[in-house]
Write an enzyme that holds these catalytic residues in place. Sequence first.
Site, PDB file in Angstrom:
ATOM      1  N   GLU A  85      -1.964  -5.221  -3.948  1.00 60.15           N
ATOM      2  CA  GLU A  85      -1.020  -4.440  -3.144  1.00 60.15           C
ATOM      3  C   GLU A  85       0.037  -5.350  -2.520  1.00 60.15           C
ATOM      4  OE1 GLU A  85      -3.403  -0.441  -1.804  1.00 60.15           O
ATOM      5  OE2 GLU A  85      -3.543  -2.154  -0.464  1.00 60.15           O
ATOM      6  N   ASP A 106       0.835  -1.195   0.000  1.00 61.78           N
ATOM      7  CA  ASP A 106       0.000   0.000   0.000  1.00 61.78           C
ATOM      8  C   ASP A 106       0.879   1.258   0.000  1.00 61.78           C
ATOM      9  OD1 ASP A 106      -2.692   1.299   0.632  1.00 61.78           O
ATOM     10  OD2 ASP A 106      -1.480   1.979   2.329  1.00 61.78           O
TER      11      ASP A 106
END
Lengths: 224, 224
Positions: free
Chosen positions: A115, A43
Amino acid sequence: MTDIEKKLGYRFKNPSLLKLALTHKSATHDAIYCYERLEFLGDAVLELVVSKYLFEHFPQLSEGELTNLRATIVCSETLSKVAETLNLKRYIVFGKNEKKEGFENNKSIWSDVLEAIFGGIFLESGFEMAEKIVINLIEPFIKKAAEGKLFYDYKTKLQEFIQREKNIEIKYIDYENLENNLSRFKSELYIGKNKISEGYGNSKKEAQQEAALNALKKLGVIED
Amino acid sequence: MTDIEKKLGYRFKNPSLLKLALTHKSATHDAIYCYERLEFLGDAVLELVVSKYLFEHFPQLSEGELTNLRATIVCSETLSKVAETLNLKRYIVFGKNEKKEGFENNKSIWSDVLEAIFGGIFLESGFEMAEKIVINLIEPFIKKAAEGKLFYDYKTKLQEFIQREKNIEIKYIDYENLENNLSRFKSELYIGKNKISEGYGNSKKEAQQEAALNALKKLGVIED
């Protein structure tokens, strides 16, 4: 080389990292041996890659404009679209019950896994390699977002519709309830002084988009 | 080499980047020729550097625990402490009025400038150099945070006090009002069923800390 690796254009040096990135908590009943830690890392990788790209490609945009543009790009709608092109759904490993319950169709899990994959690439090959892979996948979305053309932009659609009709203001009032760490955002949409609709989501943006979508339905612009 | 560069342990290849990182909007009346764009970038650099460090140094922590720990570290309290060690205050360039009004004492500006400096290093020297400089500056804070010893941790202090006294639960209920893009968080602190105090801040954490501080004052643990 796996199908995912071919589509990513990246071969994992350590295949167990890719496996970890594809493992949902339900498969191991363990918060450590699943994709979640890699997702935490990925992320932040995605955030920096997109920030750098926007900083370099849009020298005329202010911090606020860059932040808004980034939020349009780094969101689960975009990520799940990318995940779809990689067909990630086929490869995510769930527990038996979760498999039965159709967790594999949960788009928010797809974007978490994506991610996690970015996190894995960064971990073993560094920032520049991760940057190359991420940009290769999401550049088309960045360009669309920059042109304000992300297809799920109901806010823009509503703005355009209203301005064609009458010259009144659209306003969003946003709330977040963080109790129990469940970030549920709520957005109330006002046209002039009248509350038209509400939306909910996992981010301010999602909630506003849903509110705008509901307004478009109410106004008959989009079919319910 | 300037004093800041000596303390950073980094010499800017492009000194105008350092100058930009030290320029407040009030000096140029322009959102482009000030530190804000670099701060946008540096914020993401800091986030990734800290995420990577925590991922590698705390293999036993879950995503949720990593996220909480990161929030303790990447906050304006920590950043302004670091900014203080660099004596950034002396070098930030403001407009005349803002200088008079004492903007230089605004710690939140110090932390913005620090992030802008990180952004500048990343931009001209890449991720690994930025990582080296950032870790060198903030590692002591990460270690303190990991040991739960960040001095401004009023939540922990309150928890410890309450548990010594009675065995009842402390609960925070958090709200965010995002109207006008002003992210004002509010946190209500309950001990058992009784609301004891409230706090406000620019993040959930800040609001909870203020609520905990107010409770500590109310309970006479900290002098008002």
